[in-house]
Write a protein that holds these residues in place. Structure first.
Motif, mmCIF file in Angstrom:
data_model
loop_
_atom_site.group_PDB
_atom_site.id
_atom_site.type_symbol
_atom_site.label_atom_id
_atom_site.label_comp_id
_atom_site.label_asym_id
_atom_site.label_seq_id
_atom_site.Cartn_x
_atom_site.Cartn_y
_atom_site.Cartn_z
ATOM 1 N N ASP A 240 -36.411 -40.446 -39.089
ATOM 2 C CA ASP A 240 -35.304 -40.268 -38.692
ATOM 3 C C ASP A 240 -34.693 -39.663 -40.327
ATOM 4 O O ASP A 240 -34.829 -40.433 -41.248
ATOM 5 N N TRP A 241 -33.883 -38.856 -39.373
ATOM 6 C CA TRP A 241 -33.422 -37.719 -40.707
ATOM 7 C C TRP A 241 -31.813 -37.459 -40.636
ATOM 8 O O TRP A 241 -30.983 -37.475 -39.444
ATOM 9 N N SER A 242 -31.056 -37.498 -41.801
ATOM 10 C CA SER A 242 -29.792 -36.685 -41.836
ATOM 11 C C SER A 242 -29.516 -35.762 -43.074
ATOM 12 O O SER A 242 -30.801 -35.332 -43.536
ATOM 13 N N ALA A 243 -29.365 -35.326 -42.935
ATOM 14 C CA ALA A 243 -28.388 -33.715 -43.724
ATOM 15 C C ALA A 243 -26.728 -34.130 -43.738
ATOM 16 O O ALA A 243 -25.824 -35.149 -43.497
ATOM 17 N N ALA A 244 -27.064 -33.390 -45.817
ATOM 18 C CA ALA A 244 -25.494 -33.862 -46.586
ATOM 19 C C ALA A 244 -25.103 -32.844 -47.361
ATOM 20 O O ALA A 244 -25.866 -32.118 -47.922
ATOM 21 N N ALA A 245 -24.309 -32.414 -47.498
ATOM 22 C CA ALA A 245 -23.338 -31.208 -48.459
ATOM 23 C C ALA A 245 -23.806 -32.277 -49.939
ATOM 24 O O ALA A 245 -23.491 -33.085 -49.900
ATOM 25 N N ALA A 246 -23.767 -31.127 -50.870
ATOM 26 C CA ALA A 246 -24.232 -32.106 -51.891
ATOM 27 C C ALA A 246 -23.914 -30.920 -53.195
ATOM 28 O O ALA A 246 -24.286 -29.462 -53.326
ATOM 29 N N GLY A 247 -23.812 -31.185 -54.458
ATOM 30 C CA GLY A 247 -23.265 -30.258 -55.459
ATOM 31 C C GLY A 247 -21.827 -29.707 -55.865
ATOM 32 O O GLY A 247 -21.093 -30.087 -54.890
ATOM 33 N N VAL B 277 -21.965 -39.812 -50.515
ATOM 34 C CA VAL B 277 -22.296 -38.053 -49.936
ATOM 35 C C VAL B 277 -21.833 -38.447 -48.795
ATOM 36 O O VAL B 277 -22.105 -39.891 -48.422
ATOM 37 N N GLU B 278 -20.675 -38.321 -47.975
ATOM 38 C CA GLU B 278 -20.149 -39.020 -46.412
ATOM 39 C C GLU B 278 -21.379 -37.943 -45.475
ATOM 40 O O GLU B 278 -21.358 -36.538 -45.076
ATOM 41 N N LEU B 279 -22.017 -39.087 -44.600
ATOM 42 C CA LEU B 279 -22.789 -37.903 -43.994
ATOM 43 C C LEU B 279 -21.916 -37.907 -42.518
ATOM 44 O O LEU B 279 -21.180 -37.937 -42.940
ATOM 45 N N GLU C 192 -23.618 -29.704 -39.295
ATOM 46 C CA GLU C 192 -22.060 -30.237 -40.091
ATOM 47 C C GLU C 192 -22.624 -30.177 -41.349
ATOM 48 O O GLU C 192 -21.643 -30.175 -42.075
ATOM 49 N N ALA C 193 -23.238 -30.561 -41.974
ATOM 50 C CA ALA C 193 -23.682 -30.909 -43.307
ATOM 51 C C ALA C 193 -23.686 -29.078 -43.764
ATOM 52 O O ALA C 193 -22.888 -28.786 -44.753
ATOM 53 N N LEU C 194 -24.010 -28.030 -43.075
ATOM 54 C CA LEU C 194 -24.470 -27.076 -43.433
ATOM 55 C C LEU C 194 -22.990 -26.468 -43.830
ATOM 56 O O LEU C 194 -22.755 -25.259 -44.345
ATOM 57 N N GLU C 195 -22.402 -26.500 -42.692
ATOM 58 C CA GLU C 195 -20.371 -26.439 -42.216
ATOM 59 C C GLU C 195 -20.203 -26.648 -43.836
ATOM 60 O O GLU C 195 -19.200 -26.138 -44.706
ATOM 61 N N ALA C 196 -20.113 -27.739 -43.522
ATOM 62 C CA ALA C 196 -19.320 -28.550 -45.630
ATOM 63 C C ALA C 196 -19.932 -28.189 -46.561
ATOM 64 O O ALA C 196 -19.011 -27.909 -47.649
ATOM 65 N N ALA C 197 -21.498 -27.539 -46.651
ATOM 66 C CA ALA C 197 -21.572 -27.117 -47.395
ATOM 67 C C ALA C 197 -21.149 -25.688 -47.919
ATOM 68 O O ALA C 197 -20.882 -24.884 -49.221
#
Length: 377
Positions: free
Chosen positions: A251-258, A190-192, A324-329
């Motif tokens: 301490d969270w981050s977000a990532a697109a996946a699927g 996953v690219e953070l 940014e993760a939502l936009e990647a999704a």
């Protein structure tokens, strides 16, 4: 003395009367052409009904877009009114003066009755332009991504506790999002969105579902560090961002996946088509307003709401944590439900229930969704 004053008044009135006659002679005898020239196109109030259930903060964006449109169209005003689902479904038959435009999510209206056919739309993301068969156009969208605890998942586990943040609503389907988030190949990195950080997170492809009820309690559990990951929309990202800015939360981050993303978080604008003398002028202005909402400048302004642009190639959240993760999704192949009717909701619920019960895998769920909603965009 009185006679002298009277004579003086008459002498003053005579030139005033002559001046009045001269001015009157120079004025046009017919004022109708001047009125026609000033009001040669319709001006007045355009009424926009917006479904009140939209959870994201679209109101500020919509108000600003309306103000800039009004500034460019002298005498035209956009009157925005939030209404419930029943009022929107009956916008033509309730006996109330129908609106000029309606803004609604997929599945709220049964069909396109009472809406005019649109044409000449700008380039939308793949799959979005055809979802309403040309009778409505999406003007903004939401997305789904992972939010995960970086400390808990920093050792590259092969599985993690995953909670579902909320039940399905008229605008979103987090349980289905969870299923699609798990369709990425196991072990894929996953690219953070955090510059320079790449943990090689295994996308939780073997995640076990927690017994925690599907509710906002899952979100609370994540913020307390009791869950490692959960699917989120822009609404949860906004809340998590506020927590971080206040020095609280994980301490969270977000990532697109699927392999694909369900694009059911849409707001579509339709222009009402009903008989009245000035309908052509009204519809022309409504179409101009739709084009204004779909302009690159107005779409870029969606950053104020946390929603995503529907235009192809427009990016507004570079470097902004979570969004940014939502936009990647949203750049994944999109599974776009039809704008009208509810059959797709019933199919979505049945497929998701089978997945949550362990009867099918996430990959099988994706295949069934593709068969129900059509090929991905």
């Amino acid at each position: 003395m009185r006679r002298a004053v009277s004579i003086l008044c008459v002498l003053i009135l005579i030139p005033l009367l002559l001046l009045f006659l001269q001015i009157r002679a120079e004025l046009p005898t017919e004022t109708a052409p001047l009125v026609q020239e000033k009001y040669d196109s319709w001006a007045g109030v355009l009424r926009l009904w917006v479904y009140e259930g939209w959870a994201a903060n679209a109101t500020t964006w919509l108000n600003r877009a309306s103000s800039s449109f009004e500034a460019a169209h002298d005498g035209v005003y956009i009157e925005t009114r939030k209404v419930d689902a029943a009022a929107l479904r009956d916008f033509l038959t309730s006996g109330v003066n129908p609106p000029d435009m309606v803004l609604f999510p997929p599945g709220l209206l049964e069909n396109a009755d009472g809406l005019m056919a649109l044409g000449g739309l700008p380039q939308l993301r793949d799959g979005l332009a055809s979802c309403a068969d040309g009778y409505a156009a999406p003007v903004l969208m939401g997305a789904y991504a992972w939010a995960y605890n970086r400390q808990a998942l920093g050792e590259l586990p092969t599985e993690a506790d995953v909670l579902i943040c909320a039940p399905a609503t008229d605008f979103s389907s987090p349980p289905a999002a969870l299923m699609l988030l798990l369709t990425a190949e196991q072990g894929a990195e996953v690219e953070l969105e955090t510059p320079g950080v790449d943990l090689g997170l295994p996308v939780l492809a073997q995640a076990r579902l927690s017994a925690t009820p599907i509710s906002q309690e899952a979100y609370a559990a994540f913020t307390r560090g009791e869950a490692d990951a959960l699917p989120v929309t822009q609404a949860e990202v906004r809340r998590l961002t506020a927590l971080s800015e206040a020095g609280r939360g994980p301490d969270w981050s977000a990532a697109a996946a699927g392999e694909a993303m369900l694009a059911d978080q849409l707001l579509l604008l339709g222009i009402v088509d009903w008989p009245r003398a000035d309908i052509a002028e009204r519809q022309e202005l409504c179409l101009s307003f739709l084009m204004h909402l779909l302009s690159e400048q107005t779409q870029a302004a969606l950053a104020v709401s946390g929603a995503l642009p529907v235009l192809e190639g427009v990016s507004i959240y570079a470097g902004k944590a979570g969004y940014e993760a939502l936009e990647a999704a949203a750049n994944l192949p999109l599974l776009v439900p039809p704008a009208f009717g509810t059959d797709w909701r019933e199919a979505l619920e049945a497929i998701t229930d089978a997945f949550l019960a362990g009867a099918i895998t996430s990959g099988e769920g994706l295949e069934r969704l593709q068969a129900s909603l059509g090929p991905t965009g």
